[in-house]
Scaffold this motif. Sequence first.
Motif, mmCIF file in Angstrom:
data_model
loop_
_atom_site.group_PDB
_atom_site.id
_atom_site.type_symbol
_atom_site.label_atom_id
_atom_site.label_comp_id
_atom_site.label_asym_id
_atom_site.label_seq_id
_atom_site.Cartn_x
_atom_site.Cartn_y
_atom_site.Cartn_z
ATOM 1 N N LYS A 140 -3.697 1.133 -6.582
ATOM 2 C CA LYS A 140 -4.757 0.736 -5.659
ATOM 3 C C LYS A 140 -6.009 1.489 -6.077
ATOM 4 N N TYR B 31 -8.440 2.895 -4.264
ATOM 5 C CA TYR B 31 -8.991 3.945 -3.407
ATOM 6 C C TYR B 31 -8.732 5.367 -3.885
ATOM 7 N N TRP C 128 -3.607 4.276 4.118
ATOM 8 C CA TRP C 128 -4.309 5.150 3.177
ATOM 9 C C TRP C 128 -4.719 6.452 3.859
ATOM 10 N N ASP D 272 0.797 -1.225 0.000
ATOM 11 C CA ASP D 272 0.000 0.000 0.000
ATOM 12 C C ASP D 272 0.830 1.276 0.000
ATOM 13 N N CYS E 187 -0.062 9.149 -4.205
ATOM 14 C CA CYS E 187 -1.111 10.075 -3.780
ATOM 15 C C CYS E 187 -0.525 11.366 -3.223
ATOM 16 N N GLY F 206 0.546 5.137 -1.639
ATOM 17 C CA GLY F 206 0.619 6.303 -0.758
ATOM 18 C C GLY F 206 1.551 7.371 -1.285
ATOM 19 N N LEU G 201 -12.547 9.328 1.465
ATOM 20 C CA LEU G 201 -11.784 8.102 1.691
ATOM 21 C C LEU G 201 -12.271 7.364 2.928
#
Length: 441
Positions: A197, A199, A333, A164, A171, A168, A316
Amino acid sequence: MTGTEVRPPLAMRAVPFLPLGLLAALGATLAYVVRLPCRTGGWNDQVSTYTNFCYTDIYPLYFDRGLSEHNPYFAFDLPFDKQVEYPVVLGEVMQVISWIARALEREVAAQAVRFYDLTVLLLGVCLVLGVLLMAAVAGRSRPWDALWYAISPAVILAAYINWDLVAGVLCMGMLLAWKWRWTIPAGILLGLAIATKFYPLMFVGALFLLTLRTAKWRTFFVTMASAVGAWLVVNLPFMIFAWDGWRRFYVFSQERGVDWGSPWLFFQRKEWPVLGEVDVSTLGMVTLALACLGIAVLTLTAPRRPRLAQICFLALAAFMMTNKVWSPQFVLWLVPFAVLARPNWKPLVLWQLAEVWYFIAIWLYLLSQPPLEREDLGIGDDTYFTAVWGRVITIGIMMAFVVRDILRPEKDVIRQAGNDDRGGGVFDGAPDRFALSSLTK
Protein backbone atom coordinates in the motif's frame (compact mmCIF):
# COMPACT_ATOMS: atom_id res chain seq x y z
CA MET A 1 16.21 -0.29 24.68
CA THR A 2 18.54 1.93 26.67
CA GLY A 3 21.83 0.65 27.97
CA THR A 4 20.70 0.55 31.61
CA GLU A 5 17.43 -1.32 30.97
CA VAL A 6 17.34 -4.87 32.34
CA ARG A 7 15.16 -7.26 30.39
CA PRO A 8 13.06 -9.70 32.42
CA PRO A 9 13.05 -13.43 31.62
CA LEU A 10 11.48 -14.49 28.31
CA ALA A 11 8.58 -16.26 30.04
CA MET A 12 7.59 -13.05 31.82
CA ARG A 13 7.85 -10.99 28.65
CA ALA A 14 5.62 -13.49 26.83
CA VAL A 15 2.81 -13.48 29.43
CA PRO A 16 0.53 -10.87 27.72
CA PHE A 17 0.96 -12.28 24.23
CA LEU A 18 -1.21 -15.40 24.53
CA PRO A 19 -4.36 -13.54 25.69
CA LEU A 20 -3.67 -10.75 23.20
CA GLY A 21 -3.38 -13.30 20.40
CA LEU A 22 -6.61 -14.98 21.48
CA LEU A 23 -8.44 -11.65 21.64
CA ALA A 24 -7.11 -10.69 18.22
CA ALA A 25 -8.35 -14.06 16.90
CA LEU A 26 -11.73 -13.21 18.44
CA GLY A 27 -11.69 -9.86 16.64
CA ALA A 28 -10.83 -11.61 13.36
CA THR A 29 -13.68 -14.07 13.89
CA LEU A 30 -16.18 -11.33 14.69
CA ALA A 31 -15.12 -9.52 11.51
CA TYR A 32 -15.98 -12.69 9.59
CA VAL A 33 -19.35 -12.99 11.34
CA VAL A 34 -20.20 -9.38 10.40
CA ARG A 35 -20.03 -10.39 6.73
CA LEU A 36 -21.87 -13.71 7.01
CA PRO A 37 -25.12 -12.25 5.57
CA CYS A 38 -23.20 -11.52 2.38
CA ARG A 39 -21.13 -14.72 2.54
CA THR A 40 -24.34 -16.76 2.37
CA GLY A 41 -25.64 -15.06 -0.78
CA GLY A 42 -26.10 -11.38 -0.03
CA TRP A 43 -23.38 -10.25 -2.44
CA ASN A 44 -25.67 -11.07 -5.34
CA ASP A 45 -28.02 -8.27 -4.24
CA GLN A 46 -26.48 -4.82 -3.84
CA VAL A 47 -29.34 -3.53 -1.70
CA SER A 48 -28.97 -6.46 0.68
CA THR A 49 -25.21 -5.94 0.79
CA TYR A 50 -25.62 -2.34 1.91
CA THR A 51 -28.52 -2.87 4.31
CA ASN A 52 -26.61 -5.69 6.01
CA PHE A 53 -23.43 -3.56 6.13
CA CYS A 54 -21.37 -6.46 4.81
CA TYR A 55 -19.76 -5.09 1.66
CA THR A 56 -16.27 -6.26 0.69
CA ASP A 57 -14.07 -5.67 -2.37
CA ILE A 58 -12.68 -9.20 -2.17
CA TYR A 59 -15.60 -11.14 -3.63
CA PRO A 60 -16.63 -8.88 -6.55
CA LEU A 61 -13.05 -8.21 -7.67
CA TYR A 62 -12.56 -11.92 -8.26
CA PHE A 63 -15.00 -11.51 -11.16
CA ASP A 64 -14.41 -7.90 -12.13
CA ARG A 65 -10.62 -8.21 -12.39
CA GLY A 66 -10.75 -11.54 -14.20
CA LEU A 67 -8.99 -13.51 -11.46
CA SER A 68 -10.93 -16.61 -12.44
CA GLU A 69 -9.06 -16.68 -15.76
CA HIS A 70 -6.11 -14.28 -15.62
CA ASN A 71 -3.10 -13.50 -13.49
CA PRO A 72 -2.79 -9.92 -12.21
CA TYR A 73 -0.65 -7.58 -14.35
CA PHE A 74 -0.41 -10.15 -17.18
CA ALA A 75 -4.05 -9.90 -18.25
CA PHE A 76 -3.07 -8.25 -21.54
CA ASP A 77 -6.46 -8.87 -23.19
CA LEU A 78 -8.40 -7.13 -20.41
CA PRO A 79 -9.31 -3.45 -20.76
CA PHE A 80 -6.94 -1.20 -18.83
CA ASP A 81 -9.67 -0.16 -16.38
CA LYS A 82 -10.39 -3.81 -15.55
CA GLN A 83 -6.83 -4.69 -14.57
CA VAL A 84 -5.79 -5.00 -10.93
CA GLU A 85 -5.28 -1.51 -9.47
CA TYR A 86 -3.08 -2.48 -6.49
CA PRO A 87 0.68 -2.50 -5.90
CA VAL A 88 2.46 -5.74 -6.70
CA VAL A 89 2.57 -7.40 -3.27
CA LEU A 90 -1.21 -7.31 -3.04
CA GLY A 91 -1.51 -8.37 -6.66
CA GLU A 92 0.63 -11.41 -5.98
CA VAL A 93 -1.36 -12.23 -2.85
CA MET A 94 -4.50 -12.15 -5.01
CA GLN A 95 -2.82 -14.30 -7.65
CA VAL A 96 -1.68 -17.04 -5.27
CA ILE A 97 -5.05 -17.24 -3.54
CA SER A 98 -6.88 -17.32 -6.90
CA TRP A 99 -4.67 -20.24 -7.99
CA ILE A 100 -5.64 -22.16 -4.86
CA ALA A 101 -9.33 -21.30 -5.29
CA ARG A 102 -9.26 -22.48 -8.90
CA ALA A 103 -7.57 -25.72 -7.87
CA LEU A 104 -10.19 -26.40 -5.20
CA GLU A 105 -13.35 -25.45 -7.07
CA ARG A 106 -14.52 -25.88 -10.66
CA GLU A 107 -17.46 -23.49 -10.79
CA VAL A 108 -16.56 -19.81 -10.93
CA ALA A 109 -19.15 -18.82 -8.30
CA ALA A 110 -17.76 -21.39 -5.87
CA GLN A 111 -14.23 -20.23 -6.68
CA ALA A 112 -15.15 -16.67 -5.71
CA VAL A 113 -16.52 -17.74 -2.33
CA ARG A 114 -13.44 -19.88 -1.75
CA PHE A 115 -11.26 -16.94 -2.79
CA TYR A 116 -13.02 -14.80 -0.21
CA ASP A 117 -12.67 -17.39 2.56
CA LEU A 118 -8.97 -17.96 1.91
CA THR A 119 -8.32 -14.23 1.71
CA VAL A 120 -10.13 -13.66 5.00
CA LEU A 121 -8.09 -16.44 6.61
CA LEU A 122 -4.89 -14.68 5.52
CA LEU A 123 -6.17 -11.29 6.71
CA GLY A 124 -7.17 -12.77 10.06
CA VAL A 125 -3.66 -14.12 10.51
CA CYS A 126 -2.29 -10.68 9.56
CA LEU A 127 -4.49 -9.07 12.21
CA VAL A 128 -3.33 -11.46 14.94
CA LEU A 129 0.33 -11.02 13.98
CA GLY A 130 -0.11 -7.25 13.70
CA VAL A 131 -1.56 -7.08 17.21
CA LEU A 132 1.30 -9.14 18.66
CA LEU A 133 3.89 -7.04 16.85
CA MET A 134 2.22 -3.85 18.07
CA ALA A 135 2.29 -5.14 21.63
CA ALA A 136 6.01 -5.83 21.26
CA VAL A 137 6.55 -2.30 19.93
CA ALA A 138 4.57 -0.83 22.84
CA GLY A 139 6.85 -2.65 25.27
CA ARG A 140 6.30 -4.61 28.43
CA SER A 141 4.90 -1.61 30.32
CA ARG A 142 1.94 -1.11 27.93
CA PRO A 143 1.34 -4.26 25.82
CA TRP A 144 -2.40 -4.06 26.43
CA ASP A 145 -2.61 -0.93 24.30
CA ALA A 146 -2.66 -3.39 21.38
CA LEU A 147 -6.23 -4.32 22.36
CA TRP A 148 -7.36 -1.26 20.40
CA TYR A 149 -6.05 -2.97 17.26
CA ALA A 150 -7.39 -6.39 18.27
CA ILE A 151 -11.03 -5.81 19.09
CA SER A 152 -12.01 -2.18 18.57
CA PRO A 153 -15.40 -1.90 16.79
CA ALA A 154 -14.02 0.07 13.84
CA VAL A 155 -11.33 -2.56 13.19
CA ILE A 156 -13.86 -5.40 13.33
CA LEU A 157 -16.21 -3.63 10.93
CA ALA A 158 -13.50 -2.67 8.41
CA ALA A 159 -11.14 -5.65 8.64
CA TYR A 160 -12.27 -7.54 5.54
CA ILE A 161 -13.35 -4.77 3.18
CA ASN A 162 -10.00 -4.87 1.41
CA TRP A 163 -6.47 -6.24 1.82
CA ASP A 164 -5.17 -3.43 4.08
CA LEU A 165 -4.25 -5.73 6.98
CA VAL A 166 -1.41 -7.15 4.88
CA ALA A 167 0.23 -3.73 4.82
CA GLY A 168 -0.59 -3.32 8.52
CA VAL A 169 1.41 -6.37 9.62
CA LEU A 170 4.37 -5.26 7.49
CA CYS A 171 4.28 -1.80 9.08
CA MET A 172 4.18 -3.23 12.59
CA GLY A 173 7.03 -5.57 11.68
CA MET A 174 9.02 -2.61 10.39
CA LEU A 175 8.45 -0.68 13.63
CA LEU A 176 9.53 -3.63 15.77
CA ALA A 177 12.64 -4.25 13.67
CA TRP A 178 13.49 -0.54 13.97
CA LYS A 179 12.92 -0.67 17.73
CA TRP A 180 15.30 -3.63 18.01
CA ARG A 181 17.80 -1.81 15.77
CA TRP A 182 17.65 -4.45 13.08
CA THR A 183 18.40 -1.89 10.41
CA ILE A 184 18.33 -4.01 7.26
CA PRO A 185 15.19 -6.01 8.19
CA ALA A 186 13.45 -2.74 9.07
CA GLY A 187 14.28 -1.37 5.63
CA ILE A 188 13.19 -4.55 3.86
CA LEU A 189 9.85 -4.55 5.66
CA LEU A 190 9.35 -0.86 4.91
CA GLY A 191 10.04 -1.46 1.22
CA LEU A 192 7.60 -4.38 1.14
CA ALA A 193 4.98 -2.30 2.96
CA ILE A 194 5.27 0.47 0.35
CA ALA A 195 4.98 -2.19 -2.37
CA THR A 196 1.73 -3.32 -0.69
CA LYS A 197 0.00 0.00 0.00
CA PHE A 198 1.29 3.49 -0.70
CA TYR A 199 0.70 5.03 2.73
CA PRO A 200 3.83 3.61 4.47
CA LEU A 201 5.84 6.03 2.32
CA MET A 202 4.84 8.67 4.89
CA PHE A 203 7.04 6.96 7.48
CA VAL A 204 10.15 7.74 5.43
CA GLY A 205 9.60 11.41 6.20
CA ALA A 206 9.20 10.67 9.91
CA LEU A 207 12.47 8.74 9.99
CA PHE A 208 14.22 11.50 8.05
CA LEU A 209 13.09 14.28 10.39
CA LEU A 210 14.16 12.43 13.52
CA THR A 211 17.45 11.50 11.86
CA LEU A 212 17.99 15.17 11.06
CA ARG A 213 17.55 15.93 14.73
CA THR A 214 19.76 13.08 16.04
CA ALA A 215 22.30 12.75 13.17
CA LYS A 216 21.86 8.95 13.04
CA TRP A 217 22.58 9.09 9.33
CA ARG A 218 24.25 5.73 8.84
CA THR A 219 21.26 3.88 10.24
CA PHE A 220 18.89 5.97 8.16
CA PHE A 221 20.74 5.44 4.88
CA VAL A 222 21.15 1.71 5.43
CA THR A 223 17.43 1.45 6.16
CA MET A 224 16.49 3.45 3.08
CA ALA A 225 18.84 1.46 0.86
CA SER A 226 17.30 -1.76 2.16
CA ALA A 227 13.80 -0.38 1.55
CA VAL A 228 14.61 0.66 -2.01
CA GLY A 229 16.25 -2.69 -2.67
CA ALA A 230 13.26 -4.66 -1.37
CA TRP A 231 10.86 -2.47 -3.36
CA LEU A 232 12.85 -3.00 -6.56
CA VAL A 233 13.14 -6.76 -6.08
CA VAL A 234 9.36 -7.20 -6.03
CA ASN A 235 8.54 -4.49 -8.60
CA LEU A 236 11.20 -4.79 -11.31
CA PRO A 237 9.99 -8.10 -12.82
CA PHE A 238 6.56 -6.58 -13.43
CA MET A 239 7.98 -3.29 -14.64
CA ILE A 240 9.99 -5.22 -17.23
CA PHE A 241 7.56 -7.91 -18.32
CA ALA A 242 4.13 -6.39 -17.59
CA TRP A 243 4.56 -2.62 -17.73
CA ASP A 244 0.93 -1.77 -18.46
CA GLY A 245 -0.36 -3.98 -15.66
CA TRP A 246 2.25 -2.67 -13.23
CA ARG A 247 1.56 0.98 -13.91
CA ARG A 248 -2.21 0.57 -13.55
CA PHE A 249 -2.04 1.41 -9.82
CA TYR A 250 -0.12 4.63 -10.40
CA VAL A 251 -2.27 5.78 -13.33
CA PHE A 252 -5.44 4.98 -11.38
CA SER A 253 -4.18 6.88 -8.32
CA GLN A 254 -3.36 9.94 -10.43
CA GLU A 255 -6.52 10.00 -12.55
CA ARG A 256 -9.00 9.01 -9.86
CA GLY A 257 -11.42 11.77 -9.01
CA VAL A 258 -12.76 12.84 -5.64
CA ASP A 259 -14.31 9.78 -4.04
CA TRP A 260 -16.24 8.65 -0.97
CA GLY A 261 -15.07 9.76 2.44
CA SER A 262 -12.85 12.61 1.30
CA PRO A 263 -13.56 16.10 2.68
CA TRP A 264 -13.01 17.33 -0.88
CA LEU A 265 -16.22 15.53 -1.84
CA PHE A 266 -18.15 17.82 0.51
CA PHE A 267 -16.91 20.93 -1.29
CA GLN A 268 -17.58 19.32 -4.65
CA ARG A 269 -21.15 18.29 -3.81
CA LYS A 270 -21.91 21.66 -2.23
CA GLU A 271 -20.34 23.42 -5.24
CA TRP A 272 -18.29 25.57 -2.94
CA PRO A 273 -15.58 27.63 -4.69
CA VAL A 274 -12.71 26.18 -2.65
CA LEU A 275 -11.97 23.70 -5.44
CA GLY A 276 -12.22 26.24 -8.21
CA GLU A 277 -10.48 25.11 -11.38
CA VAL A 278 -7.60 23.47 -9.54
CA ASP A 279 -7.06 19.74 -10.16
CA VAL A 280 -7.95 17.88 -6.95
CA SER A 281 -4.82 15.73 -7.17
CA THR A 282 -2.74 18.91 -7.22
CA LEU A 283 -4.78 20.47 -4.43
CA GLY A 284 -4.39 17.34 -2.32
CA MET A 285 -0.62 17.25 -2.83
CA VAL A 286 -0.27 20.94 -2.01
CA THR A 287 -2.27 20.68 1.21
CA LEU A 288 -0.37 17.53 2.19
CA ALA A 289 2.92 19.29 1.51
CA LEU A 290 1.86 22.19 3.73
CA ALA A 291 0.85 19.78 6.49
CA CYS A 292 4.18 17.95 6.20
CA LEU A 293 6.01 21.26 6.37
CA GLY A 294 4.19 22.03 9.60
CA ILE A 295 5.13 18.60 10.99
CA ALA A 296 8.76 19.22 10.01
CA VAL A 297 8.83 22.60 11.77
CA LEU A 298 7.22 21.03 14.83
CA THR A 299 9.75 18.19 14.89
CA LEU A 300 12.74 20.48 14.57
CA THR A 301 11.58 23.17 17.01
CA ALA A 302 10.09 21.04 19.81
CA PRO A 303 11.91 21.43 23.15
CA ARG A 304 12.54 17.67 23.19
CA ARG A 305 12.83 15.32 20.25
CA PRO A 306 9.38 13.83 19.48
CA ARG A 307 8.81 10.11 19.61
CA LEU A 308 8.81 8.18 16.32
CA ALA A 309 5.20 7.01 16.78
CA GLN A 310 4.05 10.61 17.25
CA ILE A 311 5.54 11.80 13.95
CA CYS A 312 4.36 8.68 12.08
CA PHE A 313 0.83 9.28 13.36
CA LEU A 314 0.80 12.97 12.42
CA ALA A 315 2.17 12.27 8.95
CA LEU A 316 -0.28 9.44 8.27
CA ALA A 317 -3.26 11.40 9.61
CA ALA A 318 -2.30 14.35 7.38
CA PHE A 319 -2.08 12.01 4.38
CA MET A 320 -5.55 10.61 5.04
CA MET A 321 -7.21 13.96 5.69
CA THR A 322 -5.87 15.56 2.49
CA ASN A 323 -6.42 12.57 0.22
CA LYS A 324 -9.08 12.58 -2.48
CA VAL A 325 -10.44 9.25 -1.27
CA TRP A 326 -10.92 8.05 2.31
CA SER A 327 -12.35 4.55 2.30
CA PRO A 328 -13.78 3.09 5.54
CA GLN A 329 -11.00 0.49 5.74
CA PHE A 330 -8.36 3.23 6.03
CA VAL A 331 -9.08 3.21 9.76
CA LEU A 332 -6.93 0.06 9.85
CA TRP A 333 -3.92 2.15 8.82
CA LEU A 334 -4.25 4.62 11.64
CA VAL A 335 -5.37 2.65 14.70
CA PRO A 336 -1.98 1.23 15.78
CA PHE A 337 -0.15 4.51 15.18
CA ALA A 338 -2.82 6.58 16.95
CA VAL A 339 -2.58 4.33 20.00
CA LEU A 340 1.22 4.23 20.03
CA ALA A 341 1.34 8.01 19.66
CA ARG A 342 -1.08 8.74 22.49
CA PRO A 343 -2.77 5.86 24.33
CA ASN A 344 -5.44 7.97 25.99
CA TRP A 345 -8.84 6.27 25.87
CA LYS A 346 -11.13 9.32 25.75
CA PRO A 347 -10.17 10.78 22.34
CA LEU A 348 -9.69 7.25 20.98
CA VAL A 349 -13.26 6.32 21.96
CA LEU A 350 -14.57 9.53 20.39
CA TRP A 351 -12.74 8.73 17.16
CA GLN A 352 -13.93 5.11 17.17
CA LEU A 353 -17.52 6.30 17.48
CA ALA A 354 -16.99 8.60 14.51
CA GLU A 355 -15.52 5.72 12.48
CA VAL A 356 -18.44 3.43 13.34
CA TRP A 357 -20.89 6.16 12.34
CA TYR A 358 -19.05 6.63 9.06
CA PHE A 359 -19.10 2.87 8.40
CA ILE A 360 -22.90 2.88 8.80
CA ALA A 361 -23.38 6.14 6.92
CA ILE A 362 -21.43 5.26 3.77
CA TRP A 363 -23.55 2.19 2.98
CA LEU A 364 -26.82 4.00 3.71
CA TYR A 365 -25.65 6.88 1.55
CA LEU A 366 -24.80 4.57 -1.36
CA LEU A 367 -28.35 3.19 -1.16
CA SER A 368 -29.69 6.64 -2.05
CA GLN A 369 -27.18 7.19 -4.88
CA PRO A 370 -27.38 6.01 -8.51
CA PRO A 371 -27.92 3.35 -9.69
CA LEU A 372 -29.98 2.20 -6.67
CA GLU A 373 -31.60 5.51 -5.65
CA ARG A 374 -33.44 3.91 -2.74
CA GLU A 375 -34.13 7.06 -0.76
CA ASP A 376 -36.58 5.12 1.41
CA LEU A 377 -33.65 3.07 2.74
CA GLY A 378 -30.75 5.48 2.45
CA ILE A 379 -29.64 8.86 3.75
CA GLY A 380 -28.98 12.16 2.02
CA ASP A 381 -25.96 14.42 1.62
CA ASP A 382 -26.34 16.39 4.84
CA THR A 383 -26.53 13.31 7.07
CA TYR A 384 -23.71 11.58 5.24
CA PHE A 385 -21.37 14.55 5.56
CA THR A 386 -21.85 14.64 9.32
CA ALA A 387 -20.00 11.30 9.23
CA VAL A 388 -17.30 12.62 6.88
CA TRP A 389 -16.59 15.61 9.09
CA GLY A 390 -16.92 13.53 12.24
CA ARG A 391 -13.82 11.60 11.23
CA VAL A 392 -11.96 14.75 10.29
CA ILE A 393 -12.77 16.51 13.55
CA THR A 394 -12.04 13.58 15.88
CA ILE A 395 -8.72 12.82 14.19
CA GLY A 396 -7.93 16.53 14.30
CA ILE A 397 -8.56 16.45 18.06
CA MET A 398 -6.14 13.54 18.47
CA MET A 399 -3.56 15.34 16.35
CA ALA A 400 -3.92 18.45 18.53
CA PHE A 401 -3.27 16.43 21.68
CA VAL A 402 -0.20 14.81 20.12
CA VAL A 403 1.13 18.23 19.12
CA ARG A 404 0.52 19.41 22.69
CA ASP A 405 2.45 16.40 24.02
CA ILE A 406 5.34 17.20 21.68
CA LEU A 407 5.50 20.84 22.73
CA ARG A 408 5.02 19.95 26.41
CA PRO A 409 6.73 16.54 26.85
CA GLU A 410 5.72 16.39 30.51
CA LYS A 411 2.13 15.84 29.28
CA ASP A 412 3.12 12.76 27.23
CA VAL A 413 1.83 9.70 29.10
CA ILE A 414 4.66 7.57 27.70
CA ARG A 415 7.36 9.91 28.89
CA GLN A 416 5.65 10.39 32.23
CA ALA A 417 6.59 6.76 32.93
CA GLY A 418 10.28 7.62 32.54
CA ASN A 419 10.66 6.43 28.93
CA ASP A 420 12.26 8.42 26.14
CA ASP A 421 11.16 6.67 22.94
CA ARG A 422 10.73 2.97 23.61
CA GLY A 423 9.91 2.28 19.95
CA GLY A 424 12.47 4.70 18.59
CA GLY A 425 15.40 2.35 18.05
CA VAL A 426 18.55 4.42 17.61
CA PHE A 427 16.57 7.54 18.49
CA ASP A 428 15.82 6.25 22.00
CA GLY A 429 17.95 8.29 24.40
CA ALA A 430 19.88 9.93 21.57
CA PRO A 431 21.06 13.50 22.21
CA ASP A 432 19.99 16.34 19.94
CA ARG A 433 22.45 17.19 17.18
CA PHE A 434 20.31 19.70 15.34
CA ALA A 435 17.23 21.78 16.16
CA LEU A 436 15.91 24.96 14.61
CA SER A 437 15.52 26.47 18.07
CA SER A 438 19.27 26.22 18.59
CA LEU A 439 19.90 28.44 15.56
CA THR A 440 18.22 31.39 17.23
CA LYS A 441 20.25 31.18 20.42
